[in-house]
Write an enzyme that holds these catalytic residues in place. Structure first.
Site, PDB file in Angstrom:
ATOM      1  N   GLU A  44      21.945  39.847  26.191  1.00 49.20           N
ATOM      2  CA  GLU A  44      20.656  39.595  26.824  1.00 49.20           C
ATOM      3  C   GLU A  44      20.863  39.721  28.329  1.00 49.20           C
ATOM      4  O   GLU A  44      21.611  38.941  28.929  1.00 49.20           O
ATOM      5  CB  GLU A  44      20.150  38.189  26.502  1.00 49.20           C
ATOM      6  CG  GLU A  44      19.395  38.073  25.220  1.00 49.20           C
ATOM      7  CD  GLU A  44      18.742  36.702  25.063  1.00 49.20           C
ATOM      8  OE1 GLU A  44      18.443  36.063  26.100  1.00 49.20           O
ATOM      9  OE2 GLU A  44      18.550  36.269  23.928  1.00 49.20           O
ATOM     10  N   ASP A  55      13.550  28.548  31.947  1.00 48.66           N
ATOM     11  CA  ASP A  55      14.957  28.437  32.318  1.00 48.66           C
ATOM     12  C   ASP A  55      15.268  27.124  33.022  1.00 48.66           C
ATOM     13  O   ASP A  55      14.508  26.655  33.878  1.00 48.66           O
ATOM     14  CB  ASP A  55      15.359  29.603  33.229  1.00 48.66           C
ATOM     15  CG  ASP A  55      15.317  30.924  32.506  1.00 48.66           C
ATOM     16  OD1 ASP A  55      15.725  30.955  31.328  1.00 48.66           O
ATOM     17  OD2 ASP A  55      14.862  31.920  33.094  1.00 48.66           O
ATOM     18  N   TYR A 169      14.559  34.794  17.281  1.00 46.16           N
ATOM     19  CA  TYR A 169      15.208  33.869  18.216  1.00 46.16           C
ATOM     20  C   TYR A 169      14.605  32.488  17.976  1.00 46.16           C
ATOM     21  O   TYR A 169      13.462  32.224  18.343  1.00 46.16           O
ATOM     22  CB  TYR A 169      14.959  34.340  19.650  1.00 46.16           C
ATOM     23  CG  TYR A 169      15.760  33.625  20.719  1.00 46.16           C
ATOM     24  CD1 TYR A 169      15.991  32.255  20.692  1.00 46.16           C
ATOM     25  CD2 TYR A 169      16.267  34.336  21.803  1.00 46.16           C
ATOM     26  CE1 TYR A 169      16.706  31.617  21.682  1.00 46.16           C
ATOM     27  CE2 TYR A 169      16.985  33.707  22.807  1.00 46.16           C
ATOM     28  CZ  TYR A 169      17.204  32.354  22.748  1.00 46.16           C
ATOM     29  OH  TYR A 169      17.909  31.722  23.733  1.00 46.16           O
TER      30      TYR A 169
END
Length: 263
Positions: A44, A55, A169
């Site tokens: 990634e 994040d 994911y």
């Protein structure tokens, strides 16, 4: 569409995340090659962004460092052919927020992906229900659109799994990325539910920071994404990675660390 991974693969998938341009473009290329040598099945490649809502602080700092050095989505995409020239063969998954894609315009964005041999994209701030146009563009350009499923997605698991490409994911926990010491006790049930419906590998990420955690989760998934733990290691090796005389040793240390997540 061609599968991202060999269907007969027996070991667990290892998909590491690194931020393009952190600590430098040259180092990013070397780190990608070291991840392949460590046993990564895909990488990634994160696009540094000024407002990375998914994040945690480690990756936010990496984005900040890369942005200050002039990295952007076009420069990041164009790093991939340089990686290929040096021997990178595993798939690249571009991890980006939607705003940089909007700024490029979708036609140009997908042309860049195809021209620069990027196999998949992951855009965490686009809900699945709003991704139809992007998924259609991906199909037109033979690029896998990676879908995310969170623990709160229980009513949507089958719908998302039916359309999934490349891999699913699974987000291990709510909140932003970052290393975690433990996972919620419901994670195993969540992963088992996704496995029931998925036709592609089920991979779990967000918070995996040790081999012990990989071993804990591996009976319930097909692989793991490791991000913050690797980006923290890059941060700690940063000055050596940008020093021509010390980079080789620093990359070797990083490779050994990355190997600890491969089972």
């Amino acid at each position: 569409m061609k599968a991202l991974f060999e269907p007969q693969k027996q070991s667990k998938l290892f998909i590491p995340f690194i931020t393009a341009g952190d600590p430098s473009p040259h180092a990013t290329i070397d780190l990608a090659l070291s991840l392949q040598a460590a046993g990564a099945d895909a990488i990634e490649l994160g696009i540094p962004y000024s407002d990375p809502v998914a994040d945690g602080p480690v990756i936010q700092r990496a984005s900040s460092r890369a942005l200050k050095d002039g990295m952007n989505i076009i420069r990041a995409i164009k790093l991939v052919p340089e990686m290929r020239k040096k021997g990178l063969e595993i798939p690249i998954i571009l991890f980006t927020y939607f705003n940089p894609v909007l700024q490029l315009e979708q036609e140009y964005f997908f042309a860049l992906l195809q021209e620069n041999t990027i196999e998949a994209i992951l855009i965490p701030d686009i809900p699945f229900e709003e991704s139809e146009e992007l998924r259609r563009k991906c199909k037109e350009h033979s690029i896998s659109f990676i879908s995310l499923i969170a623990p709160t997605s229980s009513k949507r698991i089958q719908m998302i799994a039916d359309q999934a490409e490349g891999f699913i994911y699974c987000v291990s926990s709510l909140g932003v990325t970052g290393e975690r010491k433990t996972f919620d006790h419901t994670i195993e049930h969540f992963l088992t539910e996704v496995q029931k419906y998925s036709k592609v590998p089920v991979v779990v990420g967000f918070g995996i920071s040790s081999r012990e955690q990989v071993e804990q989760l591996s009976p319930f998934c097909d692989g793991v994404v490791v991000g913050s733990a690797l980006v923290r290691e890059i941060e700690q090796l940063g000055t050596s990675l940008i020093n021509d005389d010390r980079r080789e040793n620093a990359v070797a240390k990083f490779e050994e660390f990355a190997k600890s997540f491969v089972i």
